[in-house]
Design an enzyme around this catalytic site. Structure first.
Site, PDB file in Angstrom:
ATOM      1  N   ASP A 216      -6.977  51.194 -33.431  1.00 22.87           N
ATOM      2  CA  ASP A 216      -5.784  50.527 -33.940  1.00 22.87           C
ATOM      3  C   ASP A 216      -5.351  51.064 -35.301  1.00 22.87           C
ATOM      4  OD1 ASP A 216      -6.411  48.888 -31.754  1.00 22.87           O
ATOM      5  OD2 ASP A 216      -5.597  47.125 -32.738  1.00 22.87           O
TER       6      ASP A 216
ATOM      7  N   GLY B 126      11.142  53.619 -28.945  1.00 23.32           N
ATOM      8  CA  GLY B 126      10.222  54.606 -28.412  1.00 23.32           C
ATOM      9  C   GLY B 126      10.569  56.009 -28.860  1.00 23.32           C
ATOM     10  N   ALA B 127      10.625  56.941 -27.905  1.00 18.84           N
ATOM     11  CA  ALA B 127      10.899  58.331 -28.226  1.00 18.84           C
ATOM     12  C   ALA B 127      12.282  58.532 -28.833  1.00 18.84           C
ATOM     13  CB  ALA B 127      10.753  59.183 -26.967  1.00 18.84           C
TER      14      ALA B 127
ATOM     15  N   ARG C 113     -10.778  34.692 -26.764  1.00 13.45           N
ATOM     16  CA  ARG C 113     -10.295  34.117 -28.021  1.00 13.45           C
ATOM     17  C   ARG C 113      -9.974  32.629 -27.890  1.00 13.45           C
ATOM     18  NH1 ARG C 113      -4.829  37.585 -28.407  1.00 13.45           N
ATOM     19  NH2 ARG C 113      -5.144  37.267 -30.645  1.00 13.45           N
TER      20      ARG C 113
ATOM     21  N   ASP D 226       2.488  48.225 -35.132  1.00 12.91           N
ATOM     22  CA  ASP D 226       2.051  47.655 -36.405  1.00 12.91           C
ATOM     23  C   ASP D 226       2.203  48.675 -37.525  1.00 12.91           C
ATOM     24  OD1 ASP D 226       1.271  45.490 -34.811  1.00 12.91           O
ATOM     25  OD2 ASP D 226      -0.766  46.270 -34.615  1.00 12.91           O
TER      26      ASP D 226
END
Length: 371
Positions: free
Chosen positions: A323, A252-253, A132, A287
């Site tokens: 994604d 997280g969890a 990129r 996201d």
């Protein structure tokens, strides 16, 4: 002067064409790759568009075929791409990755899966190769990105990835995160990517902290706050980031915790556990969570419901290899979000379905991935 609002949300940032190995293994050994798209900000835009909101993605891509592919795929999700600039001199970025998105220490031993909480043993290193440098999106700068376009939504969503791409991108991010009259609500996902900040003169963690402090709504993972700033625990993260009116710490969890500053300056703290998920791939979950929470924000839902919508959309992303995933419909998600605490605690999310253990799929099923 107030900005002219034409969409619910504007998401600014680079998207890349993604190449994912056709089978597990080192990049050196994989014979072929499947093409997809990746980009934190466009992922959020796609999630919100699929949830019924008007979303606009603003960026720059090359005039090459990869740029064509990005625009076609993102528009197919219902996102407005009419403000994306085409650059005939710079290419569209691409990257190759193995199953994990972030590089990890090969010697690290993981006791629990970050989502399911189940033991895993040693975690192999992920490989991510970005191509990129010098991309069309890396040329973004305040002079190239008109403020009236960026301020054309009720919410402007940004991530820390953009700040690492170039000096021009960093200047743009500093401008957009500086409080100014008439700006929309500015949402910022820290998205600390250590590899993007390597070999940079500027110090990534301190840059990201400064940018986050200028925003209204901030998302940060408990793990990345520890890696970037050495701060651990949701309360300690809030102490390090007192400025945003809303801070969401992803755990997280364990779920997520939101800090919302009230009129008197004191926080209201709301925590919601995450459902258990049969994880296919961890890419894109952050996201998707942001998209779910922002959807609830746009709808004016209570904070606890915003967190649950975030968890459901993250679960959808976790149960597909790429994604992007088709999120639960708004109606089905609303029914699940309305479950009492005990029923919510029984949710199990796997490829294609989310339902409480105590209920049959006919009463509380929701598709969480594309068929």
């Amino acid at each position: 002067m107030p900005h002219a609002v034409s969409v619910d949300i504007v998401c600014l940032g680079e998207s890349l064409v993604t190449f994912v190995p056709s089978r597990p293994g080192r990049l050196a050994d994989v014979p072929s790759f499947a093409r997809g798209i990746g980009g934190a900000e466009s992922n959020v835009a796609c999630g919100l568009a699929r949830r019924g909101h008007s979303a606009r993605w603003i960026s720059r891509v090359g005039t090459d075929g990869f740029g064509d592919h990005l625009l076609t795929e993102i528009a197919a999700a219902g996102v407005d791409v009419s403000r994306v600039q085409r650059d005939p001199r710079r290419p569209t970025g691409v990257y190759f990755r193995t199953a994990g998105e972030r590089a990890v220490d090969p010697a690290r031993v993981v006791g629990q899966d970050p989502v399911t909480g189940e033991g895993q043993g040693a975690e192999p290193p992920a490989e991510v190769l970005y191509y990129r440098a010098g991309s069309a999106a890396a040329a973004m700068s305040p002079s190239l990105m008109p403020r009236e376009q960026l301020w054309s939504g009720r919410i402007l969503h940004l991530t820390g990835i953009t700040a690492a791409l170039s000096d021009g991108c960093l200047a743009l991010m500093r401008e957009l995160t500086t409080p100014a009259p008439g700006r929309p609500l500015v949402s910022f996902d820290v998205n600390y990517r250590m590899a993007l900040w390597q070999d940079k003169d500027r110090h990534g963690p301190s840059v990201l902290l400064a940018l986050a402090r200028g925003c209204d709504l901030v998302f940060v993972g408990e793990d990345e706050a520890g890696a970037a700033w050495g701060v651990r625990g949701a309360d300690a993260i809030r102490a390090a980031l007192p400025e945003p009116a809303v801070l969401v710490v992803k755990r997280g969890a364990a779920g997520a915790t939101a800090y919302v500053r009230g009129p008197g300056g004191a926080d209201t703290v709301t925590a919601e556990p995450a459902p258990r998920v049969e994880v296919v791939a961890p890419v894109g979950a952050g996201d998707a969570f942001a998209a779910g929470f922002l959807s609830g924000t746009l709808r004016g839902l209570p904070v606890a419901e915003r967190l649950r919508h975030g968890h459901l959309m993250a679960a959808a992303a976790l149960t597909v290899p790429g994604d992007l995933a088709a999120p639960p419909s708004r109606e089905r998600a609303d029914r699940l979000v309305a479950l009492d605490a005990a029923a919510w605690g029984t949710l199990r999310c796997g490829p294609g379905r989310t339902h409480p253990v105590s209920s049959g799929p006919e009463t509380a099923a929701v598709e969480v991935s594309e068929p």
